[in-house]
Design an enzyme around this catalytic site. Structure first.
Site, PDB file in Angstrom:
ATOM      1  N   SER A 163     -30.192 -46.877 -42.188  1.00  0.00           N
ATOM      2  CA  SER A 163     -31.241 -46.106 -42.041  1.00  0.00           C
ATOM      3  C   SER A 163     -31.534 -45.912 -40.383  1.00  0.00           C
ATOM      4  O   SER A 163     -30.997 -46.998 -39.608  1.00  0.00           O
ATOM      5  CB  SER A 163     -32.322 -46.350 -42.595  1.00  0.00           C
ATOM      6  OG  SER A 163     -33.507 -45.366 -41.990  1.00  0.00           O
ATOM      7  N   TYR A 176     -39.184 -51.845 -45.819  1.00  0.00           N
ATOM      8  CA  TYR A 176     -37.812 -50.919 -45.644  1.00  0.00           C
ATOM      9  C   TYR A 176     -37.165 -51.361 -44.299  1.00  0.00           C
ATOM     10  O   TYR A 176     -35.805 -51.423 -44.331  1.00  0.00           O
ATOM     11  CB  TYR A 176     -38.396 -49.679 -45.563  1.00  0.00           C
ATOM     12  CG  TYR A 176     -37.622 -48.491 -45.632  1.00  0.00           C
ATOM     13  CD1 TYR A 176     -36.634 -48.352 -46.645  1.00  0.00           C
ATOM     14  CD2 TYR A 176     -36.979 -47.729 -44.328  1.00  0.00           C
ATOM     15  CE1 TYR A 176     -35.613 -47.113 -46.674  1.00  0.00           C
ATOM     16  CE2 TYR A 176     -35.895 -46.910 -44.496  1.00  0.00           C
ATOM     17  CZ  TYR A 176     -35.386 -46.609 -45.568  1.00  0.00           C
ATOM     18  OH  TYR A 176     -34.482 -45.549 -45.563  1.00  0.00           O
TER      19      TYR A 176
END
Length: 277
Positions: A163, A176
Site C-alpha cells: 500500500s 494496517y
C-alpha cells in the site's frame, strides 16, 4: 499485446498461469481480468465470507462466481476456490489442484487484504492480530504455497500488494500500516533469496482506489478525520481523483510480463504522488 515473429499478435502473458488471492472483487478481480485479457489462465481464491472486526460488506461466493464468468467470457480458463489466506494448508491445496488442472504456474499476485480504521488507543490485540494475520502472514502463506511451483517451472514473477501506507504511514490505520510495511520487507527478503531461481518478487503500493473496501471505510474515516485534522495532509496526492482498480492491474501486468525481466525487489508506488512527500 505483442507482435510475434510471424506477424500475429500475442498477449503479454500468453500461455502463462496466474494465481491471485482476494480475486472475488475489487483489485483482485481486476488483476484476474487484466491478466486474462493478455493471455493468462487464472487460479483464483477468496475467503468470500466476513472477517472478524471488518465493518464493510465482505466478498461473497457470488462475487467469486462473477469473476469466473468474466474470465471465461475472455476465453481463458479459470480454477476458483474459496479459501482463507490465513490458512497455509488450504492455500497449498488450491494451488496444487489449480496447477494440476492448468499445467503450470508462472505468476503470483498476493492481493488479499483487509483494513480496520480507528484511533491508536482503540486497537485491541485481537484486531491487530486479525489484520497482521491476513495482510502480512497471508502474503507469506501465499508465497510459501506457490514459490516451489515457480522454481520447478524455471522461474516466474511474484507481485505482492502492499500500500502507499507501506511506504508512508496513514492516519488512524496503525495495524494496517504495520502489516503493509511488513509486506514491503517480506518482498525484498523473498526477492533476494529467490533470484537465483529466476523468480522475481516485487511489491505494488496503491494509493486511493475505488473498491468496496475503500467505499466501506469512508464513513469511519469521515468521523475519524474530525478528531485529528492535522493528519489529513498525509493523504495528499498530486494527481486529483480516485483510481480505478485497473490502474493497479496495469502495473501488476507489467511486473508479471517479460517486459520487467530485470526488475526485482522493487516497491512500485501507484498513488498519484502521495508517498513523495
Amino acid at each position: 499485446m505483442v507482435i510475434k515473429e510471424d506477424g500475429t499478435m500475442a498477449g503479454r502473458v500468453e500461455g502463462k498461469v496466474a494465481f491471485i488471492t482476494g480475486a472475488a472483487r475489487g483489485q483482485g478481480r481486476a488483476h484476474a481480468l487484466r491478466l486474462a485479457e493478455e493471455g493468462a489462465d487464472i487460479i483464483a481464491v477468496d475467503i468470500a465470507a466476513p472477517v472478524e472486526g471488518v465493518v464493510y460488506a465482505p466478498a461473497t461466493k457470488e462475487d467469486l462466481d462473477e469473476t469466473v464468468r468474466q474470465v471465461e467470457a475472455l476465453d481463458r480458463r479459470i480454477v476458483a476456490e474459496i479459501a482463507d489466506v490465513r490458512d497455509l494448508e488450504a492455500l497449498k491445496g488450491v494451488v496444487d489442484r489449480g496447477v494440476a488442472q492448468l499445467g503450470r504456474l508462472d505468476i503470483v499476485a498476493g492481493n488479499a487484504g483487509i483494513d480496520i480504521m480507528m484511533p491508536w488507543h482503540q486497537f485491541t490485540p485481537e484486531i491487530v492480530r486479525t489484520i497482521i494475520d491476513t495482510n502480512l502472514i497471508g502474503v507469506w502463506n501465499t508465497v510459501m504455497a506457490t514459490a516451489h511451483h515457480l522454481i520447478d517451472g524455471g522461474g516466474g514473477s511474484i507481485i505482492l500488494t502492499s500500500s502507499a501506507n507501506g511506504l508512508k504511514a496513514g492516519p488512524f490505520n496503525l495495524a494496517y500500516n504495520m502489516s503493509k510495511y511488513g509486506v514491503t520487507g517480506v518482498t525484498k527478503s523473498f526477492a533476494m533469496e529467490l533470484a537465483k531461481d529466476h523468480v522475481r518478487v516485487n511489491s505494488v503500493h496503491p494509493g486511493g482506489v475505488d473498491t468496496p473496501m475503500a467505499q466501506g471505510l469512508m464513513p469511519d474515516f469521515d468521523t475519524l478525520k474530525d478528531d485529528n485534522p492535522n493528519l489529513l495532509g498525509m493523504m495528499t496526492q498530486w494527481i486529483p481523483g480516485v483510481m480505478e482498480p485497473r490502474e493497479i492491474s496495469n502495473a501488476v501486468l507489467w511486473l508479471a510480463s517479460d517486459e520487467s525481466a530485470w526488475v526485482t525487489g522493487h516497491a512500485l508506488a501507484i498513488d498519484g504522488g502521495m508517498t513523495q512527500y
